[in-house]
Design a protein around this motif. Structure first.
Motif, mmCIF file in Angstrom:
data_model
loop_
_atom_site.group_PDB
_atom_site.id
_atom_site.type_symbol
_atom_site.label_atom_id
_atom_site.label_comp_id
_atom_site.label_asym_id
_atom_site.label_seq_id
_atom_site.Cartn_x
_atom_site.Cartn_y
_atom_site.Cartn_z
ATOM 1 N N ALA A 153 0.918 -0.945 0.022
ATOM 2 C CA ALA A 153 0.064 -0.047 -0.028
ATOM 3 C C ALA A 153 0.827 1.391 -0.027
ATOM 4 O O ALA A 153 0.655 2.502 -0.479
ATOM 5 C CB ALA A 153 -1.020 -0.082 1.199
ATOM 6 N N ARG A 154 2.165 1.058 0.407
ATOM 7 C CA ARG A 154 2.852 2.462 0.503
ATOM 8 C C ARG A 154 4.436 2.174 -0.170
ATOM 9 O O ARG A 154 4.971 3.256 -0.241
ATOM 10 C CB ARG A 154 3.219 2.659 2.044
ATOM 11 N N ALA A 155 4.652 0.923 -0.754
ATOM 12 C CA ALA A 155 5.993 1.053 -1.335
ATOM 13 C C ALA A 155 6.016 -0.374 -2.382
ATOM 14 O O ALA A 155 5.276 -0.930 -2.467
ATOM 15 C CB ALA A 155 7.110 0.561 -0.162
ATOM 16 N N ASP A 156 7.158 -0.157 -3.215
ATOM 17 C CA ASP A 156 7.422 -0.892 -4.055
ATOM 18 C C ASP A 156 8.434 -1.814 -3.543
ATOM 19 O O ASP A 156 9.262 -1.341 -3.038
ATOM 20 C CB ASP A 156 7.800 -0.377 -5.430
ATOM 21 N N ALA A 238 -5.219 -5.690 5.076
ATOM 22 C CA ALA A 238 -5.215 -4.422 4.993
ATOM 23 C C ALA A 238 -4.627 -3.542 3.792
ATOM 24 O O ALA A 238 -5.049 -2.537 3.148
ATOM 25 C CB ALA A 238 -5.274 -3.505 6.383
ATOM 26 N N ALA A 239 -3.325 -4.168 3.525
ATOM 27 C CA ALA A 239 -2.436 -3.606 2.463
ATOM 28 C C ALA A 239 -2.835 -3.631 1.195
ATOM 29 O O ALA A 239 -2.606 -3.096 0.332
ATOM 30 C CB ALA A 239 -1.174 -4.114 2.553
ATOM 31 N N ARG A 243 -10.986 -3.597 4.202
ATOM 32 C CA ARG A 243 -11.446 -2.752 5.576
ATOM 33 C C ARG A 243 -11.525 -3.775 6.687
ATOM 34 O O ARG A 243 -12.523 -4.836 6.611
ATOM 35 C CB ARG A 243 -12.797 -2.067 5.574
ATOM 36 N N VAL A 244 -10.431 -3.902 7.534
ATOM 37 C CA VAL A 244 -10.324 -5.185 8.119
ATOM 38 C C VAL A 244 -10.895 -4.925 9.800
ATOM 39 O O VAL A 244 -10.612 -3.957 10.393
ATOM 40 C CB VAL A 244 -8.993 -5.648 8.255
ATOM 41 N N THR A 245 -11.516 -5.784 10.431
ATOM 42 C CA THR A 245 -11.643 -5.791 11.650
ATOM 43 C C THR A 245 -11.260 -6.956 12.552
ATOM 44 O O THR A 245 -11.182 -8.119 11.848
ATOM 45 C CB THR A 245 -13.402 -5.985 12.117
ATOM 46 N N ALA A 246 -10.218 -6.648 13.443
ATOM 47 C CA ALA A 246 -9.519 -7.848 14.021
ATOM 48 C C ALA A 246 -10.116 -8.276 15.350
ATOM 49 O O ALA A 246 -10.401 -7.216 16.203
ATOM 50 C CB ALA A 246 -7.959 -7.319 14.298
ATOM 51 N N VAL A 259 -0.527 0.047 17.401
ATOM 52 C CA VAL A 259 0.947 0.462 17.008
ATOM 53 C C VAL A 259 1.368 0.063 15.656
ATOM 54 O O VAL A 259 1.998 0.800 15.046
ATOM 55 C CB VAL A 259 1.934 0.314 18.043
ATOM 56 N N ARG A 260 1.368 -1.445 15.457
ATOM 57 C CA ARG A 260 1.757 -1.810 14.172
ATOM 58 C C ARG A 260 1.039 -1.206 12.913
ATOM 59 O O ARG A 260 1.361 -0.918 11.947
ATOM 60 C CB ARG A 260 1.605 -3.393 14.281
ATOM 61 N N ALA A 261 -0.460 -1.219 13.002
ATOM 62 C CA ALA A 261 -1.446 -0.692 12.060
ATOM 63 C C ALA A 261 -0.857 0.827 11.797
ATOM 64 O O ALA A 261 -0.871 1.267 10.792
ATOM 65 C CB ALA A 261 -2.823 -0.817 12.475
#
Length: 387
Positions: A153-156, A238-239, A243-246, A259-261
């Protein structure tokens, strides 16, 4: 510390572990009591201990006793090293090798000893793995690779490789998953690397990543990670835009997930309870299991497992499947995962669920072997009836 002193320290740690103490706790306590030991010493002692636990039966056979000393004697012989070069009794090295510590030739050992398994497990493992039993179990006797999951979601992946290399961490793409990088040098630097601190990578086994990639997701799908634990799979989904519910039966297991999220830039909701009427597009169950596919990383577990514990786990798995299925919307998807190699925890569970659940369809079933490079793993994908 000298090499001999490191072996003596490993012997002391192993004796406590063989008496029933958890290895991590004993290693931590030893380090606190022996602050003169540097980081290299601690890492070497840890490696000695975990190598011995992976190969506990074969090392004991080679070393002449299932004791810390016997295991370390066996470790030296397994590596082709004459123990007398390190067991000198000088300084802090272990005492010299006695005539009664000759051990036995491994070629004469039973299969369970050669492959470092409890006797009772050889039957279930052979039934599950067939002619791949010995190669798969041989891999479990070795150290596990360190894998990273690139946060797509943020990097290659190639950009992340370059960032890690700038911090002295070499990696290689792994064929099991498009997001997977195997760390080939300096794995202990990962936690302080820019890529990790910026949320561009997470530690996650390559087989687990491949299983997550197999989960069918539409853009914006609502996903329930029903047995979330630390949240590695929730983050991976999520990446991909879910839309994730844990959720976890023990919410304390999810304490690090927020914190990880945040670090990963993922919006994951944690819930201690799931309403009976709540339905999701996808429900993922990474159920409690023996962890037999991960025994390179957690070798103590294979020596603690009993037939009764396996039966208990299988009952729990069936209960979780039945409960989680009630949260799948009509036409939605139920995903079942384990890090086990045992049929009783994998395909047998799916067969029993489908036999008892009218209208459900199996669309994918895949087992990953340690021979593939990652952990042993299993994933099954089932579609719910549309009405």
């Amino acid at each position: 510390m000298t090499p001999g002193a490191r072996i003596a320290a490993a012997i002391a740690v192993l004796d406590e572990v063989l008496s029933g103490a958890p290895a991590e706790k004993v290693l931590t306590t030893w380090a606190r009591r022996n602050r003169y030991a540097g980081s290299g010493d601690r890492a070497a002692i840890r490696d000695h201990v975990y190598d011995a636990l992976r190969c506990r039966r074969s090392f004991a056979w080679l070393g002449g006793a299932e004791t810390g000393r016997g295991l370390m004697l066996g470790a030296q012989r397994a590596s082709g090293t004459d123990p007398s070069s390190l067991f000198t009794g000088e300084g802090y090295a272990p005492a010299p090798v006695g005539a009664e510590e000759a051990g036995q030739d491994l070629s004469n050992a039973p299969d369970a000893v050669r492959l470092d398994m409890p006797d009772w497990l050889m039957g279930p493992l052979s039934d599950s793995l067939g002619d791949r039993t010995e190669p798969a179990l041989a891999v479990l006797r070795t150290r596990a690779p360190v894998f990273l999951r690139v946060n797509i979601a943020r990097a290659d992946r190639e950009d992340v490789r370059a960032m890690l290399a700038a911090d002295g961490i070499e990696t290689a793409p792994h064929p099991l998953a498009d997001t997977a990088l195997e760390v080939t040098s300096n794995p202990r630097r990962v936690a302080q690397s820019r890529a990790y601190l910026d949320g561009l990578v997470e530690l996650q086994d390559a087989s687990s990543q491949a299983a997550c990639a197999a989960v069918p997701l539409e853009p914006g799908a609502r996903v329930l990670d029903y047995c979330a634990g630390g949240g590695g799979k929730a983050l991976a989904l999520a990446a991909r835009g879910a839309r994730v519910t844990a959720h976890d039966s023990d919410p304390r297991r999810m304490r690090d997930l927020p914190v990880r999220a945040e670090r990963a830039g993922a919006a994951i909701v944690t819930e201690e309870t799931i309403a009976d009427a709540d339905r999701f597009d996808v429900v993922l169950c990474d159920v409690p299991c023996t962890g037999s596919g991960t025994w390179r990383r957690t070798p103590e577990a294979k020596w603690l497992l009993t037939p009764e514990r396996l039966d208990d786990l299988c009952r729990t798995q069936a209960e979780i499947l039945a409960t989680a299925a009630r949260h799948v919307k009509p036409g939605g998807t139920l995903v079942y995962m384990t890090c086990s190699m045992l049929t009783a925890e994998n395909s047998a569970q799916i067969e029993e669920f489908l036999a008892a659940s009218k209208g459900w369809t199996l669309t994918l079933s895949r087992r990953f072997s340690p021979e593939d490079g990652g952990d042993g793993f299993f994933v099954a994908v089932m579609d719910a009836p549309s009405t």
